[in-house]
Design a protein around this motif. Structure first.
Motif, PDB file in Angstrom:
ATOM      1  N   MET A  13      15.699 -12.023  -1.643  1.00 19.61           N
ATOM      2  CA  MET A  13      14.436 -12.178  -0.553  1.00 19.61           C
ATOM      3  C   MET A  13      14.012 -13.417  -0.089  1.00 19.61           C
ATOM      4  SD  MET A  13      10.916  -9.804  -0.559  1.00 19.61           S
ATOM      5  CE  MET A  13       9.826 -10.294   0.749  1.00 19.61           C
ATOM      6  N   PHE A  14      14.086 -14.348  -1.222  1.00 16.54           N
ATOM      7  CA  PHE A  14      13.331 -15.455  -0.973  1.00 16.54           C
ATOM      8  C   PHE A  14      14.224 -16.813  -0.803  1.00 16.54           C
ATOM      9  CE2 PHE A  14      10.320 -12.867  -3.276  1.00 16.54           C
ATOM     10  CZ  PHE A  14       9.063 -12.784  -2.449  1.00 16.54           C
ATOM     11  N   VAL A  15      15.549 -16.330  -0.811  1.00 20.90           N
ATOM     12  CA  VAL A  15      16.581 -17.486  -0.586  1.00 20.90           C
ATOM     13  C   VAL A  15      16.269 -18.123   0.500  1.00 20.90           C
ATOM     14  CG1 VAL A  15      19.008 -17.988  -0.485  1.00 20.90           C
ATOM     15  CG2 VAL A  15      18.165 -16.122  -2.251  1.00 20.90           C
ATOM     16  N   ASN A  16      16.192 -19.645   0.681  1.00 22.76           N
ATOM     17  CA  ASN A  16      16.169 -20.221   1.798  1.00 22.76           C
ATOM     18  C   ASN A  16      14.898 -20.327   2.197  1.00 22.76           C
ATOM     19  OD1 ASN A  16      19.012 -21.131   1.909  1.00 22.76           O
ATOM     20  ND2 ASN A  16      19.430 -19.237   2.802  1.00 22.76           N
ATOM     21  N   GLU A  17      13.908 -19.515   1.812  1.00 26.44           N
ATOM     22  CA  GLU A  17      12.513 -19.815   2.158  1.00 26.44           C
ATOM     23  C   GLU A  17      11.979 -21.509   1.899  1.00 26.44           C
ATOM     24  OE1 GLU A  17      10.773 -17.832   3.837  1.00 26.44           O
ATOM     25  OE2 GLU A  17      11.715 -15.764   3.446  1.00 26.44           O
ATOM     26  N   LYS A  18      11.311 -21.937   2.680  1.00 27.90           N
ATOM     27  CA  LYS A  18      11.132 -23.339   2.623  1.00 27.90           C
ATOM     28  C   LYS A  18       9.587 -23.881   2.057  1.00 27.90           C
ATOM     29  CE  LYS A  18      12.394 -27.847   4.667  1.00 27.90           C
ATOM     30  NZ  LYS A  18      12.875 -28.515   5.713  1.00 27.90           N
ATOM     31  N   ILE A  19       9.348 -24.555   1.070  1.00 27.83           N
ATOM     32  CA  ILE A  19       7.963 -24.537   0.605  1.00 27.83           C
ATOM     33  C   ILE A  19       7.686 -26.086   0.696  1.00 27.83           C
ATOM     34  CG2 ILE A  19       6.386 -24.642  -1.435  1.00 27.83           C
ATOM     35  CD1 ILE A  19       7.920 -22.173  -2.237  1.00 27.83           C
ATOM     36  N   LEU A  20       6.422 -26.509   1.175  1.00 28.31           N
ATOM     37  CA  LEU A  20       6.016 -27.928   1.088  1.00 28.31           C
ATOM     38  C   LEU A  20       4.957 -28.023  -0.241  1.00 28.31           C
ATOM     39  CD1 LEU A  20       5.445 -30.742   2.126  1.00 28.31           C
ATOM     40  CD2 LEU A  20       3.677 -29.707   3.608  1.00 28.31           C
ATOM     41  N   LEU A  21       5.195 -28.907  -1.104  1.00 26.92           N
ATOM     42  CA  LEU A  21       4.633 -29.091  -2.208  1.00 26.92           C
ATOM     43  C   LEU A  21       3.716 -30.231  -2.123  1.00 26.92           C
ATOM     44  CD1 LEU A  21       3.849 -28.470  -5.344  1.00 26.92           C
ATOM     45  CD2 LEU A  21       6.062 -29.320  -5.958  1.00 26.92           C
ATOM     46  N   VAL A  22       2.378 -30.242  -2.239  1.00 27.50           N
ATOM     47  CA  VAL A  22       1.649 -31.587  -2.172  1.00 27.50           C
ATOM     48  C   VAL A  22       0.895 -31.717  -3.484  1.00 27.50           C
ATOM     49  CG1 VAL A  22      -0.021 -32.915  -0.846  1.00 27.50           C
ATOM     50  CG2 VAL A  22       1.419 -30.989   0.407  1.00 27.50           C
ATOM     51  N   LYS A  71      15.035 -23.343  -8.984  1.00 30.76           N
ATOM     52  CA  LYS A  71      15.733 -22.064  -9.732  1.00 30.76           C
ATOM     53  C   LYS A  71      15.603 -20.889  -9.074  1.00 30.76           C
ATOM     54  CE  LYS A  71      15.447 -24.807 -14.020  1.00 30.76           C
ATOM     55  NZ  LYS A  71      14.822 -24.813 -15.394  1.00 30.76           N
ATOM     56  N   GLU A  72      14.301 -20.535  -8.494  1.00 29.87           N
ATOM     57  CA  GLU A  72      14.149 -19.308  -7.894  1.00 29.87           C
ATOM     58  C   GLU A  72      14.669 -19.345  -6.551  1.00 29.87           C
ATOM     59  OE1 GLU A  72      12.495 -16.685  -9.349  1.00 29.87           O
ATOM     60  OE2 GLU A  72      12.324 -17.889 -11.272  1.00 29.87           O
ATOM     61  N   GLY A  73      15.314 -20.206  -5.994  1.00 28.90           N
ATOM     62  CA  GLY A  73      16.051 -20.175  -4.587  1.00 28.90           C
ATOM     63  C   GLY A  73      15.459 -20.723  -3.555  1.00 28.90           C
ATOM     64  N   PHE A  74      14.072 -21.152  -3.780  1.00 28.04           N
ATOM     65  CA  PHE A  74      13.561 -21.817  -2.639  1.00 28.04           C
ATOM     66  C   PHE A  74      13.804 -23.230  -2.427  1.00 28.04           C
ATOM     67  CE2 PHE A  74      10.382 -18.913  -4.770  1.00 28.04           C
ATOM     68  CZ  PHE A  74       9.977 -18.213  -3.648  1.00 28.04           C
ATOM     69  N   MET A  75      13.744 -23.666  -1.216  1.00 26.39           N
ATOM     70  CA  MET A  75      13.918 -24.990  -0.654  1.00 26.39           C
ATOM     71  C   MET A  75      12.762 -25.852  -0.757  1.00 26.39           C
ATOM     72  SD  MET A  75      16.754 -24.861   2.425  1.00 26.39           S
ATOM     73  CE  MET A  75      15.544 -23.675   3.612  1.00 26.39           C
ATOM     74  N   VAL A  76      12.608 -27.134  -1.275  1.00 27.53           N
ATOM     75  CA  VAL A  76      11.395 -27.527  -1.567  1.00 27.53           C
ATOM     76  C   VAL A  76      11.272 -29.033  -0.810  1.00 27.53           C
ATOM     77  CG1 VAL A  76       9.566 -28.258  -3.275  1.00 27.53           C
ATOM     78  CG2 VAL A  76      11.109 -26.302  -3.820  1.00 27.53           C
ATOM     79  N   PHE A 103       7.535 -24.563   7.513  1.00 29.21           N
ATOM     80  CA  PHE A 103       7.677 -24.246   6.139  1.00 29.21           C
ATOM     81  C   PHE A 103       7.272 -22.759   6.154  1.00 29.21           C
ATOM     82  CE2 PHE A 103       7.037 -28.848   5.857  1.00 29.21           C
ATOM     83  CZ  PHE A 103       7.992 -29.151   5.091  1.00 29.21           C
ATOM     84  N   ASP A 104       7.568 -22.175   5.023  1.00 26.66           N
ATOM     85  CA  ASP A 104       7.008 -20.618   5.074  1.00 26.66           C
ATOM     86  C   ASP A 104       5.715 -20.372   4.088  1.00 26.66           C
ATOM     87  OD1 ASP A 104       9.329 -19.203   6.021  1.00 26.66           O
ATOM     88  OD2 ASP A 104      10.442 -20.489   4.726  1.00 26.66           O
TER      89      ASP A 104
END
Length: 234
Positions: free
Chosen positions: A1-10, A26-31, A49-50
């Motif tokens: 479900m969360f594969v390729n979801e994109k996260i911005l980490l600040v 590791k959980e499949g997110f792009m960061v 971003f998601d």
């Protein structure tokens, strides 16, 4: 479900950033990572971003100011991180618009759970909104446009945060129903309620400050003491 979801980490702490980044991947997110507020805003402006994970104690532009700037342009889910409860309360309660928070130190299990929940809520709500097709609800002096997440009072944009909008829609869509705090939390946060009243109290207080003529004597969202909340008369 969360594969390729994109996260911005600040996050300005290099070790924390690497730890969180590695776990998310590791959980499949792009960061995408940023180490100060200025860099975070720049990346947010140039990419889609998601979800955003935002530390409040960051240099150049602090986390609260970043929150404010992002919320002026987007309803993207924002999960804040902080070691100070006071900063968390500000982010949730003073109109800055955080959707959820986690306090340092935190477990990676909790962080990942909150990240997935925030993205799931945003995705589920987006699906609901797409089915509505430009539904506009008029209630007293309020006008709520479901299709574009906007609310107005006497024609003036209320600039609601994502959570405030969802709470208002919940009550106006169910005018005869009484909601306990547990029910509000379950429906808006889509999680089990463990008695943390502060999160709900802060969001209701802030929402009342925007929609009520006199927040100390609310007419739209009424408190039923010992029970919960109910929509009042328009």
């Amino acid at each position: 479900m969360f594969v390729n979801e994109k996260i911005l980490l600040v996050e300005d702490d290099q070790s924390i950033s690497e730890m969180v980044n590695n776990q998310l991947m590791k959980e499949g997110f792009m960061v995408e990572t940023a180490f100060d507020g200025e860099e975070g805003i720049e990346r947010f402006s140039k990419q889609s971003f998601d979800l955003i994970i935002l530390d409040l104690m960051i240099p150049k532009i602090d986390g609260l100011e970043c929150l404010k700037l992002i919320r002026e342009r987007s309803l993207i889910p924002i999960l804040i991180m902080s070691a100070k409860d006071g900063d968390v309360n500000k982010a949730l309660g003073l109109g800055f618009g955080a959707d959820d928070y986690i306090t340092k130190p935190f477990s990676m299990i909790e962080l990942i759970a909150r990240v997935k929940a925030a993205i799931r809520r945003a995705t589920d709500y987006s699906k609901v909104v797409k089915k509505v097709d430009s539904e506009v609800i008029h209630f007293g002096t309020l006008t709520i446009d479901i299709s574009n997440f906007s609310a107005h009072k006497n024609g003036k944009n209320l600039k609601l945060t994502s959570k405030e909008f969802h709470i208002l829609k919940l009550f106006i869509s169910n005018p005869n129903q009484v909601f306990t705090k547990a029910q509000v939390y379950n429906k808006i946060w889509n999680e089990d309620y463990f008695g943390d009243e502060n999160v709900i109290n802060v969001h209701i207080k802030r929402l009342r400050g925007k929609i009520e003529d006199d927040p100390s004597k609310p007419q739209y969202i009424k408190t039923l003491w010992g029970i919960g909340y109910k929509l009042g008369e328009p």
